[in-house]
Scaffold this active site. Structure first.
Site, PDB file in Angstrom:
ATOM      1  N   LYS A 228      17.211  -8.487   4.021  1.00 31.75           N
ATOM      2  CA  LYS A 228      16.080  -7.969   3.063  1.00 31.75           C
ATOM      3  C   LYS A 228      16.706  -8.384   1.763  1.00 31.75           C
ATOM      4  O   LYS A 228      17.705  -8.970   1.422  1.00 31.75           O
ATOM      5  CB  LYS A 228      16.082  -6.563   3.332  1.00 31.75           C
ATOM      6  CG  LYS A 228      15.449  -6.056   4.593  1.00 31.75           C
ATOM      7  CD  LYS A 228      15.296  -4.569   4.820  1.00 31.75           C
ATOM      8  CE  LYS A 228      14.707  -4.207   6.229  1.00 31.75           C
ATOM      9  NZ  LYS A 228      14.672  -2.743   6.041  1.00 31.75           N
TER      10      LYS A 228
ATOM     11  N   TYR B 298       4.654  -4.171   8.491  1.00 30.95           N
ATOM     12  CA  TYR B 298       5.081  -2.727   8.740  1.00 30.95           C
ATOM     13  C   TYR B 298       4.025  -1.896   8.818  1.00 30.95           C
ATOM     14  O   TYR B 298       3.832  -0.868   8.437  1.00 30.95           O
ATOM     15  CB  TYR B 298       5.756  -2.245   7.310  1.00 30.95           C
ATOM     16  CG  TYR B 298       7.193  -2.698   6.929  1.00 30.95           C
ATOM     17  CD1 TYR B 298       8.327  -2.237   8.207  1.00 30.95           C
ATOM     18  CD2 TYR B 298       7.615  -3.417   6.155  1.00 30.95           C
ATOM     19  CE1 TYR B 298       9.538  -2.892   8.015  1.00 30.95           C
ATOM     20  CE2 TYR B 298       9.236  -3.634   5.906  1.00 30.95           C
ATOM     21  CZ  TYR B 298      10.040  -3.389   6.932  1.00 30.95           C
ATOM     22  OH  TYR B 298      11.168  -3.418   6.733  1.00 30.95           O
TER      23      TYR B 298
ATOM     24  N   ARG C  81      19.856  -4.435  17.197  1.00 30.19           N
ATOM     25  CA  ARG C  81      19.803  -3.040  16.862  1.00 30.19           C
ATOM     26  C   ARG C  81      21.100  -2.531  16.835  1.00 30.19           C
ATOM     27  O   ARG C  81      21.507  -1.741  15.799  1.00 30.19           O
ATOM     28  CB  ARG C  81      18.943  -2.409  17.838  1.00 30.19           C
ATOM     29  CG  ARG C  81      17.479  -2.937  17.896  1.00 30.19           C
ATOM     30  CD  ARG C  81      16.615  -2.664  16.615  1.00 30.19           C
ATOM     31  NE  ARG C  81      16.385  -1.192  16.191  1.00 30.19           N
ATOM     32  CZ  ARG C  81      15.637  -0.807  15.201  1.00 30.19           C
ATOM     33  NH1 ARG C  81      14.946  -1.697  14.549  1.00 30.19           N
ATOM     34  NH2 ARG C  81      15.483   0.469  15.075  1.00 30.19           N
TER      35      ARG C  81
ATOM     36  N   THR D  74      19.186   3.524  10.966  1.00 30.09           N
ATOM     37  CA  THR D  74      18.217   3.259   9.767  1.00 30.09           C
ATOM     38  C   THR D  74      18.607   3.592   8.529  1.00 30.09           C
ATOM     39  O   THR D  74      18.888   2.890   7.582  1.00 30.09           O
ATOM     40  CB  THR D  74      16.659   3.858  10.099  1.00 30.09           C
ATOM     41  OG1 THR D  74      16.293   3.310  11.418  1.00 30.09           O
ATOM     42  CG2 THR D  74      15.741   3.527   8.907  1.00 30.09           C
TER      43      THR D  74
ATOM     44  N   ARG E 234      24.558  -2.096   8.415  1.00 26.54           N
ATOM     45  CA  ARG E 234      24.333  -0.981   7.513  1.00 26.54           C
ATOM     46  C   ARG E 234      25.345   0.073   7.398  1.00 26.54           C
ATOM     47  O   ARG E 234      25.531   0.606   6.276  1.00 26.54           O
ATOM     48  CB  ARG E 234      22.986  -0.237   8.314  1.00 26.54           C
ATOM     49  CG  ARG E 234      21.663  -0.857   8.105  1.00 26.54           C
ATOM     50  CD  ARG E 234      20.825  -0.539   9.054  1.00 26.54           C
ATOM     51  NE  ARG E 234      19.245  -0.992   8.961  1.00 26.54           N
ATOM     52  CZ  ARG E 234      18.279  -1.026   9.870  1.00 26.54           C
ATOM     53  NH1 ARG E 234      18.362  -0.092  10.758  1.00 26.54           N
ATOM     54  NH2 ARG E 234      17.154  -1.176   9.465  1.00 26.54           N
TER      55      ARG E 234
ATOM     56  N   ASN F 182      18.512  -0.989   3.092  1.00 26.34           N
ATOM     57  CA  ASN F 182      19.371  -0.856   4.321  1.00 26.34           C
ATOM     58  C   ASN F 182      19.428  -2.193   4.793  1.00 26.34           C
ATOM     59  O   ASN F 182      20.014  -2.541   6.219  1.00 26.34           O
ATOM     60  CB  ASN F 182      18.998   0.041   5.533  1.00 26.34           C
ATOM     61  CG  ASN F 182      17.406  -0.462   6.017  1.00 26.34           C
ATOM     62  OD1 ASN F 182      16.865  -1.267   5.557  1.00 26.34           O
ATOM     63  ND2 ASN F 182      16.900   0.288   6.930  1.00 26.34           N
TER      64      ASN F 182
ATOM     65  N   HIS G 157      16.223  -6.006   8.586  1.00 26.90           N
ATOM     66  CA  HIS G 157      15.369  -5.644   9.867  1.00 26.90           C
ATOM     67  C   HIS G 157      15.482  -6.303  11.120  1.00 26.90           C
ATOM     68  O   HIS G 157      16.101  -7.348  11.158  1.00 26.90           O
ATOM     69  CB  HIS G 157      13.812  -6.129   9.061  1.00 26.90           C
ATOM     70  CG  HIS G 157      12.993  -5.968  10.165  1.00 26.90           C
ATOM     71  ND1 HIS G 157      12.343  -4.973  10.781  1.00 26.90           N
ATOM     72  CD2 HIS G 157      12.553  -6.884  11.119  1.00 26.90           C
ATOM     73  CE1 HIS G 157      11.481  -5.211  11.754  1.00 26.90           C
ATOM     74  NE2 HIS G 157      11.538  -6.323  12.169  1.00 26.90           N
TER      75      HIS G 157
ATOM     76  N   GLU H  64       6.062  -9.918  15.625  1.00 24.74           N
ATOM     77  CA  GLU H  64       6.568 -10.146  14.339  1.00 24.74           C
ATOM     78  C   GLU H  64       6.929 -11.706  14.185  1.00 24.74           C
ATOM     79  O   GLU H  64       6.807 -12.205  12.866  1.00 24.74           O
ATOM     80  CB  GLU H  64       8.119  -9.489  14.253  1.00 24.74           C
ATOM     81  CG  GLU H  64       7.714  -7.796  14.361  1.00 24.74           C
ATOM     82  CD  GLU H  64       9.008  -6.879  14.277  1.00 24.74           C
ATOM     83  OE1 GLU H  64       8.821  -5.966  14.229  1.00 24.74           O
ATOM     84  OE2 GLU H  64      10.033  -7.517  14.219  1.00 24.74           O
TER      85      GLU H  64
END
Ligand code: DAT
Ligand code: MG
Length: 148
Positions: A9, A49, A85, A91, A102, A112, A115, A126
């Site tokens: 990000k 999103y 993940r 998150t 994170r 954070n 993604h 996606e």
């Protein structure tokens, strides 16, 4: 083999953490099969999103993700979605365990860093938003015989 869409990000790019984050995923054994830097526009952000439309943080999320360029990566590997993940952590970086991306690099839920797709099915949707078929390279690596 699973595929997952990872976004490094804008905060990670601005903080010069992109290499470290990609390196962690690569060292794990995941294979980079597509990658590009791009500046998401509002339309792409709202589509990516879409599930969060109407939530109180949606406008901030769209404005953050469109604030600066980001790096989109497609990673492939067995259970890649679930593994990524886990490696990202929760998150909210304040709650994410140390040792996760994170947990190690973030403080604020709105900053954070990464993604990662939350299911193989959502990953397919996606990936299609960010990459054409010609931009994805499903090549063989010798070292995969030592990972699997
Ligand atoms: P994740 O990115 O872990 O899949 P998500 O899909 O629930 O989390 O939310 C997407 C992004 O929206 C998340 O990375 C950061 C932001 N976000 C989620 N919940 C939030 C909240 N309560 N306040 C502010 N931003 C939030
Ligand atoms: Mg999500």
């Amino acid at each position: 083999m699973d595929r997952s869409l990872v976004l490094i990000k804008p905060d990670a790019i601005q903080r010069a953490l992109a290499g470290q984050i990609i390196s962690r995923l690569e060292r794990k054994g995941l294979k980079i099969i597509a990658m590009k830097i791009l500046h998401m526009d509002k339309d792409l952000a709202q589509r990516h999103y879409a599930i969060h439309k109407g939530k109180p943080f949606f406008d901030d999320l769209v404005s953050f993700i469109t604030s600066s360029p980001l790096i989109a990566v497609v990673l492939q590997g067995e259970n890649a979605v679930q593994i990524i993940r886990q490696m990202m952590g929760e998150t909210d970086p304040a709650k994410a365990s140390s040792g996760t991306i994170r947990g190690d690099f973030g403080i604020d839920i709105g900053r954070n860093l990464v993604h990662g797709s939350d299911s193989p099915e959502n990953a397919r949707t996606e990936i299609d938003l960010f990459f054409s078929a010609e931009e994805i390279f499903d090549y063989d690596r010798e070292l995969d015989t030592w990972i699997y």
